[in-house]
Structures are given as C-alpha cells and as structure tokens.
Scaffold this motif. Structure first.
Motif, PDB file in Angstrom:
ATOM      1  N   THR A   1       2.027 -14.755   6.063  1.00 35.17           N
ATOM      2  CA  THR A   1       1.819 -13.397   6.552  1.00 35.17           C
ATOM      3  C   THR A   1       0.979 -13.415   7.820  1.00 35.17           C
TER       4      THR A   1
ATOM      5  N   GLU B   1      -0.881 -10.725  10.372  1.00 34.60           N
ATOM      6  CA  GLU B   1      -1.297  -9.324  10.480  1.00 34.60           C
ATOM      7  C   GLU B   1      -1.766  -9.028  11.903  1.00 34.60           C
TER       8      GLU B   1
ATOM      9  N   LEU C   1      -8.870  -2.330   3.175  1.00 29.41           N
ATOM     10  CA  LEU C   1      -7.765  -3.187   3.617  1.00 29.41           C
ATOM     11  C   LEU C   1      -6.708  -3.334   2.528  1.00 29.41           C
ATOM     12  N   ARG C   2      -7.126  -3.347   1.255  1.00 23.57           N
ATOM     13  CA  ARG C   2      -6.146  -3.426   0.167  1.00 23.57           C
ATOM     14  C   ARG C   2      -5.252  -2.184   0.160  1.00 23.57           C
TER      15      ARG C   2
ATOM     16  N   ARG D   1      -2.887  -2.361   3.230  1.00 21.56           N
ATOM     17  CA  ARG D   1      -1.769  -3.304   3.051  1.00 21.56           C
ATOM     18  C   ARG D   1      -0.715  -2.770   2.089  1.00 21.56           C
TER      19      ARG D   1
ATOM     20  N   ARG E   1       2.285  -5.933   9.476  1.00 13.58           N
ATOM     21  CA  ARG E   1       2.297  -7.152   8.664  1.00 13.58           C
ATOM     22  C   ARG E   1       3.671  -7.787   8.815  1.00 13.58           C
TER      23      ARG E   1
ATOM     24  N   THR F   1       6.197  -4.826   8.063  1.00 15.14           N
ATOM     25  CA  THR F   1       5.649  -3.654   7.367  1.00 15.14           C
ATOM     26  C   THR F   1       4.712  -2.918   8.291  1.00 15.14           C
TER      27      THR F   1
ATOM     28  N   CYS G   1       1.766  -0.449   8.358  1.00 12.89           N
ATOM     29  CA  CYS G   1       0.724  -0.009   7.425  1.00 12.89           C
ATOM     30  C   CYS G   1      -0.113   1.101   8.053  1.00 12.89           C
TER      31      CYS G   1
END
Length: 251
Positions: free
Chosen positions: A3, A5, A170-171, A174, A202, A247, A249
């Motif tokens: 991954t 970011e 951040l969780r 994401r 991401r 993704t 986010c």
C-alpha cells in the motif's frame, strides 16, 4: 499487497509522519540493544519536532468530536451493531479526554530536560554522540536494557495521547473509501478530479508487481506514473500495463 498512501493536505501529511515515527519509536524501544534504544530516542526527538505545531492537539480534538457526532447519529439504526458503535464511541471519548488533559506545549517536559536536549543537539551532528562527546549518554547506553526501556517509556508516555488520537483519525480515514480496480496503460494513469473530494489516496499493488508508483495530484487532476524497479535510478517509466487498486479517502 503493498500500500502506498499519498496525503492531499498538510494536516494528513503531518499525521502520517507522526504515525510512522511513533511506530518506529515503539518498535526500537522494545529491543534490548543500546543501538536500538539510541534509534528510539533520536526518533522521539523527531516526534517532538513534527508535533511542535501549536494546533495539532486542537485539530485532533476537533476531528474526534466531529467523528463522535457522526457516530451518534447512527444510534438506533437496525443495520448498525450497538455494541460496536458503543465501543467506537468509548474509544473516541477516551482519546479526546486524554488529549484535553495534556497541559502546555506538546513535549515541553522534554525541552526542559537539559540532558536530553544536549543529546538532541549533538545527534544532529554526524557522529556527534560518540562517548568522548557525551560520556553521560555513553554511560546510559550501558545501563541494563530494563532501565533504558523504563526511561524511554517515561519520556514517550506523555505524548501517547497524540498517537492514540491520530491512530483513530487515520483508521477512520482509511476505512472511508472504496477501492477501484484500475489499469495504467504503459505505466501511465491520469484522471480528472471533477470535483471529487479526498484527503488521501491509497494505492495498492500486488507484491509481485515490479513497478513503483509516482503520484502527483491536486484538486483538478490526478497523475500516476509507474516506474520499473530495475531502473528507478534513471526514473524510466514502466512499459507494460500495470493493474492497481485506488481508494479516495475522505472524512
């Protein structure tokens, strides 16, 4: 999957940097070797530098409160687990309370420790922490691993509310997006943002994929160029098609 970011604003960039630094500090402080504990301490100084933004704590508290209000609106929703919702709300409330209990400037207690600040200034000089430069630090590095770990824990613990708060933010960030399966023709992918709002991208690649993404983005367009790993030094674009997941986010 690997991954990558890419933050799209300075606030998320700061949180990602701090997340990385906290993880490194905790990782190396768990070790028993003096070199590991030296890296943990130097990384703690980096946290002190990055977290020095005066509005970081306020930003985290405000974002956590905003997320709490959003979660509160899901109460009594039959599609939402009340147990999971209560747990998430409790975690946010605990993190916010810990942040609000932090008095003064972040890490001020470290700045007031003359011995630590002397190590910090010497560590900025290549080879500046040799035993003839800092004999007291040399002595500390030869104390028992348990004593050094206790010191490192004591120095890091007051800043853990920052780590806990940014971990939640951040969780949630994401988890906010849905991955899209895309293909970069001959290692190049472009997309017009068209009003699409995002705070972070991401990008995920299979571990077997031998290309590295180079991302540039603004509110108008996204450009991804994949570089072949065998020629990174020459920054040559990959010549084959590259499949990846992307993704967007946004909190």
């Amino acid at each position: 999957m690997i991954t990558y970011e890419y933050p799209l604003n300075e606030r998320i960039r700061t949180l990602l940097r701090l997340e990385d630094l906290f993880e490194k500090t905790l990782h190396f402080s768990r070790g028993a070797d003096g070199y590991e504990h030296h890296v943990a301490l130097v990384t703690l100084f980096e946290i002190l530098e990055v977290a020095g933004r005066a509005d970081l704590k306020v930003d985290l508290v405000q974002e956590l409160e905003r997320q709490r209000q959003i979660l509160m609106s899901y109460r009594n929703n039959p599609d939402i687990s009340e147990t999971a919702l209560a747990g998430a709300l409790y975690e946010i409330e605990q993190a916010s309370a810990a942040l609000l209990s932090m008095a003064g400037k972040i890490g001020q207690y470290l700045r007031e420790n003359e011995w630590l600040m002397n190590i910090r200034s010497r560590a900025a000089i290549p080879g500046g922490v040799c035993e003839f430069d800092l004999p007291s630090y040399h002595f500390w590095l030869h104390r028992s691993p348990e004593e050094r770990q206790a010191d490192l824990h004591g120095w890091a613990a007051p800043m853990m509310p920052i780590r806990d708060g940014l971990t939640i933010v951040l969780r949630l960030l994401r988890a906010s997006g849905h991955p899209e399966h895309l293909l970069a023709r001959r290692g190049q992918y472009q997309m017009m943002m068209g009003g699409r709002s995002a705070q972070m991208l991401r990008l995920q690649l299979l571990r077997s994929e031998t290309s590295i993404p180079e991302i540039s983005a603004n509110k108008y367009a996204l450009n991804i160029r994949f570089l072949g790993t065998e020629c990174v030094a020459r920054a040559r674009q990959a010549e084959s098609d590259v499949a990846f997941e992307l993704t967007f986010c946004n909190l």
